[in-house]
Scaffold this active site. Structure first.
Site, PDB file in Angstrom:
ATOM      1  N   GLU A 168       0.665  -1.434  -0.073  1.00  0.00           N
ATOM      2  CA  GLU A 168      -0.085   0.031   0.024  1.00  0.00           C
ATOM      3  C   GLU A 168       0.881   1.315  -0.081  1.00  0.00           C
ATOM      4  O   GLU A 168       0.740   2.199   0.855  1.00  0.00           O
ATOM      5  CB  GLU A 168      -0.871   0.098   1.273  1.00  0.00           C
ATOM      6  CG  GLU A 168      -1.992  -1.157   1.205  1.00  0.00           C
ATOM      7  CD  GLU A 168      -2.906  -1.034   2.169  1.00  0.00           C
ATOM      8  OE1 GLU A 168      -3.973  -1.897   2.304  1.00  0.00           O
ATOM      9  OE2 GLU A 168      -2.959  -0.352   3.110  1.00  0.00           O
ATOM     10  N   GLU A 352      -5.513  -8.150  -0.005  1.00  0.00           N
ATOM     11  CA  GLU A 352      -6.358  -7.969   1.351  1.00  0.00           C
ATOM     12  C   GLU A 352      -7.798  -7.696   0.860  1.00  0.00           C
ATOM     13  O   GLU A 352      -7.937  -6.761  -0.153  1.00  0.00           O
ATOM     14  CB  GLU A 352      -5.772  -6.915   1.962  1.00  0.00           C
ATOM     15  CG  GLU A 352      -4.417  -7.170   2.972  1.00  0.00           C
ATOM     16  CD  GLU A 352      -4.116  -5.954   3.509  1.00  0.00           C
ATOM     17  OE1 GLU A 352      -4.982  -5.124   3.980  1.00  0.00           O
ATOM     18  OE2 GLU A 352      -2.893  -5.745   3.776  1.00  0.00           O
TER      19      GLU A 352
END
Length: 435
Positions: A168, A352
């Protein structure tokens, strides 16, 4: 239980569970160095209840039990991260042999259980000593990260099924240097612009270092959202353009087109590193797969009072998790189709997705609907190869501390007892005897 079946996702689809080092390990012993989350969480006001990750879920000591949960749930893969300060306490220089030994035990434990190790090099725990040197604002971090990547490739690479460089990058750069919500907690446009570039330069440098060590199956994990305007007005369309560019296109364009959105480079010109354009060949190094983390949508409304980026994010009318995040499985379907059509034909993995919630019946429905969204995207040509539930365990949820529970396994933080939830049983029922 789930309505969707494993067969709906295809015969070679990978199911896994995901975690991150700082959120579960604890074990701030045995030569591990300090990270920016140690100091950020020690600063009053940064984390709810002043919670920290010094113990977390004690995975450092309880990892065999946790790997048994992965195996017994029917998952064939486990996505985990390595803690940079555990392996190289100062970020560069001396290597910690006890850190190497811990991850040797962990990775070998996966292989012994028939679990494929999916490693992430960086899940936000920058060594504090490198923060002293400017951290992600310092161009030198590309070299520091490259040295760390080389160590991982050299020591662990032949046992890893897949390796991601960074988890991320939007969170590493923008959330942490412009919004100030995560460590190191900056609220500065120059800091953010430099981190936005350096995080991708470090990624490309790490890809080169890993490949030089013979590592295979390399990728990166982006958190992406389904960005939408709050209305059809021209002003809200502009707000959407900025929001989508900052959250999605900066990273997708950089990685797969070798350039950043002109909308942002024009706005950030005075803050970006000089000559950043010369780095784009490294930023856009070829990859073997792309990981996508998806949780919700971004809904953007024009706001002329905001400097630099004229928008504000608003809440829509969709059902929400206990963190207030909208539940929007169609957004995942649309996002996967967009990435596969506009950016890359690489294999895609949902590395995720999950839901912070105490009512696990809602979590079961969340996963069922998002798995269906993946199947729908596959039917439209998206090459989605796997799905990792976030998270295996209730854990330290960053600035939310221990108040937010994403786990498919409940953790009693007083006793560290693990208790599978209904969502774990739903995965187990779907995957049982199909490995």
């Amino acid at each position: 239980m789930f309505e969707i079946t494993r067969e709906d996702l295809g015969p070679n689809f990978t199911f896994g569970a995901a975690t991150a080092a700082y959120q579960i390990e604890g074990g701030q012993i045995d030569g591990r160095g300090s990270s920016i989350w140690d100091t950020f969480s020690a600063t009053p006001g940064n984390v709810k209840r002043a919670d920290n990750g010094s113990v977390a879920t004690d995975h450092y000591n309880r990892w065999p039990e946790d790997l048994d949960l992965v195996r017994d749930g029917g998952f064939e893969a486990y996505r985990f991260s390595l803690a940079w300060p555990r392996l190289i306490p100062e970020g560069i220089g001396a290597i910690n042999p006890k850190g190497l030994a811990f991850y040797d035990r962990l990775i070998d434990g996966m292989l012994e259980r028939g679990i494929k190790p999916y490693a992430t090099l960086y899940h936000w725990d920058l060594p504090s000593a490198l923060m002293d040197k400017g951290g992600w604002m310092n161009r030198d971090i590309a070299g520091w990260f490259g040295e760390y990547a080389a160590l991982v490739g050299r020591h662990f690479g032949d046992r890893l099924h897949a390796t991601a460089t960074i988890n991320e990058p939007w969170c590493v750069a923008f959330l942490s240097h412009f919004l100030g919500i995560h460590a190191p907690g900056y609220r500065d446009v120059r800091a953010a612009a430099r981190a936005m570039h350096h995080v991708l330069l470090a990624h490309g440098t790490a890809i080169d270092a890993l490949r030089a060590e013979g590592a295979k199956n390399l990728g990166i994990v982006l958190n992406l959202e389904k960005a939408e305007p709050a209305s059809d007005s021209a002003e809200d369309q502009l707000a959407f353009d900025y929001g989508d560019a900052l959250f999605n296109r900066w990273y997708l364009d950089g990685l797969f087109k070798g350039r950043y959105p002109e909308l942002l480079t024009n706005r950030l010109a005075q803050y970006l590193p000089d000559g950043f354009e010369k780095d784009m060949e490294v930023v856009s190094r070829p990859l073997d797969w792309l990981g996508i983390n998806y949780y919700t949508r971004g809904l953007y409304k024009y706001d002329a009072t905001r400097p630099v980026f004229p928008y504000t994010g608003i809440k829509g009318d969709l059902p929400k998790s206990d963190l207030g995040w909208e539940i929007y499985p169609k957004g995942l379907e649309d996002l996967l189709v967009r990435v596969s059509r506009e950016y890359t034909k690489l294999p895609l993995y949902i590395t995720e997705t999950g839901m912070s919630e105490t009512d696990d019946t809602r979590r079961v429905k969340f996963y069922d609907s998002h798995l269906r969204a993946v199947a729908n995207a596959q039917a439209q040509g998206a090459d989605v190869r796997g799905f990792f539930a976030w998270s295996l365990l209730d854990n330290y949820e960053w600035a939310e501390g221990y108040t937010s529970r994403f786990g498919i396994v409940h953790v009693d933080y007083e006793t560290q007892k693990r208790t599978p939830k209904g969502s774990y049983r739903a995965f187990q029922g779907m995957l049982h005897n199909t490995r």
